[in-house]
Design a protein around this motif. Sequence first.
Motif, PDB file in Angstrom:
ATOM      1  N   TYR A 101     -30.092 -11.190   9.331  1.00  0.00           N
ATOM      2  CA  TYR A 101     -29.420 -10.273  10.238  1.00  0.00           C
ATOM      3  C   TYR A 101     -28.406  -9.348   9.546  1.00  0.00           C
ATOM      4  CZ  TYR A 101     -31.440 -12.769  14.195  1.00  0.00           C
ATOM      5  OH  TYR A 101     -32.314 -13.304  15.111  1.00  0.00           O
ATOM      6  N   ASN A 102     -28.369  -9.362   8.222  1.00  0.00           N
ATOM      7  CA  ASN A 102     -27.409  -8.526   7.470  1.00  0.00           C
ATOM      8  C   ASN A 102     -25.974  -8.718   7.961  1.00  0.00           C
ATOM      9  OD1 ASN A 102     -29.256  -7.252   5.695  1.00  0.00           O
ATOM     10  ND2 ASN A 102     -29.917  -5.952   7.391  1.00  0.00           N
ATOM     11  N   VAL A 103     -25.612  -9.955   8.203  1.00  0.00           N
ATOM     12  CA  VAL A 103     -24.301 -10.268   8.754  1.00  0.00           C
ATOM     13  C   VAL A 103     -23.180  -9.797   7.828  1.00  0.00           C
ATOM     14  CG1 VAL A 103     -22.779 -12.192   9.428  1.00  0.00           C
ATOM     15  CG2 VAL A 103     -25.163 -12.155  10.165  1.00  0.00           C
ATOM     16  N   HIS A 104     -23.417  -9.823   6.540  1.00  0.00           N
ATOM     17  CA  HIS A 104     -22.383  -9.428   5.579  1.00  0.00           C
ATOM     18  C   HIS A 104     -21.948  -7.966   5.734  1.00  0.00           C
ATOM     19  CE1 HIS A 104     -26.080  -8.035   3.725  1.00  0.00           C
ATOM     20  NE2 HIS A 104     -25.348  -7.241   2.945  1.00  0.00           N
ATOM     21  N   LEU A 105     -22.757  -7.147   6.406  1.00  0.00           N
ATOM     22  CA  LEU A 105     -22.420  -5.730   6.580  1.00  0.00           C
ATOM     23  C   LEU A 105     -21.444  -5.489   7.733  1.00  0.00           C
ATOM     24  CD1 LEU A 105     -25.978  -4.191   6.080  1.00  0.00           C
ATOM     25  CD2 LEU A 105     -24.115  -4.343   4.401  1.00  0.00           C
ATOM     26  N   GLY A 106     -21.339  -6.447   8.634  1.00  0.00           N
ATOM     27  CA  GLY A 106     -20.453  -6.290   9.786  1.00  0.00           C
ATOM     28  C   GLY A 106     -21.119  -5.490  10.889  1.00  0.00           C
ATOM     29  N   PHE A 107     -20.809  -5.813  12.132  1.00  0.00           N
ATOM     30  CA  PHE A 107     -21.494  -5.125  13.221  1.00  0.00           C
ATOM     31  C   PHE A 107     -20.932  -3.737  13.509  1.00  0.00           C
ATOM     32  CE2 PHE A 107     -18.997  -8.605  15.275  1.00  0.00           C
ATOM     33  CZ  PHE A 107     -18.011  -7.857  15.912  1.00  0.00           C
ATOM     34  N   LYS A 108     -19.717  -3.424  13.048  1.00  0.00           N
ATOM     35  CA  LYS A 108     -19.170  -2.078  13.262  1.00  0.00           C
ATOM     36  C   LYS A 108     -19.881  -1.019  12.416  1.00  0.00           C
ATOM     37  CE  LYS A 108     -14.411  -2.697  14.828  1.00  0.00           C
ATOM     38  NZ  LYS A 108     -12.994  -2.459  14.446  1.00  0.00           N
ATOM     39  N   THR A 109     -20.561  -1.436  11.361  1.00  0.00           N
ATOM     40  CA  THR A 109     -21.234  -0.465  10.489  1.00  0.00           C
ATOM     41  C   THR A 109     -22.670  -0.201  10.918  1.00  0.00           C
ATOM     42  OG1 THR A 109     -22.010  -2.144   8.917  1.00  0.00           O
ATOM     43  CG2 THR A 109     -19.812  -1.210   8.523  1.00  0.00           C
ATOM     44  N   ALA A 110     -23.090  -0.792  12.022  1.00  0.00           N
ATOM     45  CA  ALA A 110     -24.463  -0.587  12.505  1.00  0.00           C
ATOM     46  C   ALA A 110     -24.676   0.881  12.864  1.00  0.00           C
ATOM     47  CB  ALA A 110     -24.728  -1.475  13.715  1.00  0.00           C
ATOM     48  N   GLY A 111     -25.862   1.387  12.540  1.00  0.00           N
ATOM     49  CA  GLY A 111     -26.158   2.793  12.764  1.00  0.00           C
ATOM     50  C   GLY A 111     -26.415   3.167  14.211  1.00  0.00           C
ATOM     51  N   ASP A 112     -26.939   2.252  15.000  1.00  0.00           N
ATOM     52  CA  ASP A 112     -27.237   2.553  16.398  1.00  0.00           C
ATOM     53  C   ASP A 112     -27.045   1.293  17.235  1.00  0.00           C
ATOM     54  OD1 ASP A 112     -29.540   0.926  16.049  1.00  0.00           O
ATOM     55  OD2 ASP A 112     -30.792   2.652  15.581  1.00  0.00           O
ATOM     56  N   ASN A 113     -27.217   1.433  18.533  1.00  0.00           N
ATOM     57  CA  ASN A 113     -26.983   0.326  19.461  1.00  0.00           C
ATOM     58  C   ASN A 113     -27.925  -0.841  19.219  1.00  0.00           C
ATOM     59  OD1 ASN A 113     -25.463  -0.766  21.640  1.00  0.00           O
ATOM     60  ND2 ASN A 113     -27.239  -0.434  22.967  1.00  0.00           N
ATOM     61  N   LYS A 114     -29.176  -0.546  18.879  1.00  0.00           N
ATOM     62  CA  LYS A 114     -30.146  -1.611  18.613  1.00  0.00           C
ATOM     63  C   LYS A 114     -29.711  -2.441  17.404  1.00  0.00           C
ATOM     64  CE  LYS A 114     -35.021  -2.455  17.721  1.00  0.00           C
ATOM     65  NZ  LYS A 114     -36.339  -1.895  17.475  1.00  0.00           N
ATOM     66  N   GLU A 115     -29.305  -1.772  16.334  1.00  0.00           N
ATOM     67  CA  GLU A 115     -28.836  -2.474  15.128  1.00  0.00           C
ATOM     68  C   GLU A 115     -27.545  -3.235  15.423  1.00  0.00           C
ATOM     69  OE1 GLU A 115     -28.700  -3.926  11.210  1.00  0.00           O
ATOM     70  OE2 GLU A 115     -30.355  -3.111  12.393  1.00  0.00           O
ATOM     71  N   TYR A 116     -26.674  -2.651  16.219  1.00  0.00           N
ATOM     72  CA  TYR A 116     -25.422  -3.308  16.610  1.00  0.00           C
ATOM     73  C   TYR A 116     -25.722  -4.630  17.319  1.00  0.00           C
ATOM     74  CZ  TYR A 116     -20.984  -4.055  19.075  1.00  0.00           C
ATOM     75  OH  TYR A 116     -19.819  -4.601  19.562  1.00  0.00           O
ATOM     76  N   LYS A 117     -26.619  -4.597  18.278  1.00  0.00           N
ATOM     77  CA  LYS A 117     -26.985  -5.820  19.013  1.00  0.00           C
ATOM     78  C   LYS A 117     -27.645  -6.837  18.078  1.00  0.00           C
ATOM     79  CE  LYS A 117     -27.370  -3.862  23.618  1.00  0.00           C
ATOM     80  NZ  LYS A 117     -28.245  -3.571  24.742  1.00  0.00           N
ATOM     81  N   HIS A 118     -28.452  -6.359  17.154  1.00  0.00           N
ATOM     82  CA  HIS A 118     -29.102  -7.220  16.160  1.00  0.00           C
ATOM     83  C   HIS A 118     -28.041  -7.945  15.319  1.00  0.00           C
ATOM     84  CE1 HIS A 118     -32.247  -8.428  13.298  1.00  0.00           C
ATOM     85  NE2 HIS A 118     -31.476  -7.974  12.320  1.00  0.00           N
ATOM     86  N   ARG A 119     -27.035  -7.219  14.878  1.00  0.00           N
ATOM     87  CA  ARG A 119     -25.989  -7.823  14.038  1.00  0.00           C
ATOM     88  C   ARG A 119     -25.078  -8.753  14.837  1.00  0.00           C
ATOM     89  NH1 ARG A 119     -24.196  -3.141   9.939  1.00  0.00           N
ATOM     90  NH2 ARG A 119     -26.261  -2.582   9.185  1.00  0.00           N
TER      91      ARG A 119
END
Length: 191
Positions: free
Chosen positions: A62-80
């Motif tokens: 889930y690429n947790v190390h990247l943090g959910f605030k850095t997600a590019g879109d809503n789908k990626e945000y929910k994924h993280r």
Amino acid sequence: MLKIVKLGGALITKKDRDREADIKTIDRLVLEIKNALESNRNLKLIIVHGGGSFPHPVAKKYNVHLGFKTAGDNKEYKHRIRGFTLTAKAAADIDEIIWSRFLKHDVQSLAIRTSSIGLAKNGVIIDMFTSVIDKCLENGILPILYGDVIFDLDLGNSIASGEKIIYFLSGYYKPDEVIICLLYTSPSPRD
């Protein structure tokens, strides 16, 4: 006398098998810790352990190390966000095994979720609610913390590795010693 002891994730889990604890090794470590505490009544320990094959695969997926605030879109945000919660659960699962082994061997202990007491900023732990640890130490209860995910002011979340936890706790408690228990594999002859 206060010491911090880290039980490495590769030591307490079977890294080549998903979510499998090495109970034999855990029991050996628990009995060694119990013996040390019984041999020296002035000794106070804080245990910090890694997660090994429990949270690492989930965090990676889930690429947790990247943090959910850095997600590019809503789908990626929910994924993280999902990865954040699933990683926390996997870390808690190995901790539950560790804690139960201490209790089985009559070592009065308390599991403390790092995700519930810690806060980071840009991947660095900046605060921990240490009063819970203090109360454990005051009352002869062995506090057990573990590598986990935590909220992060900049990234949304970050990973609080055992090493980061020890770094923070060492600055706060100034332990007499930090002991790292890890799995050592000798290099192959061609290395």
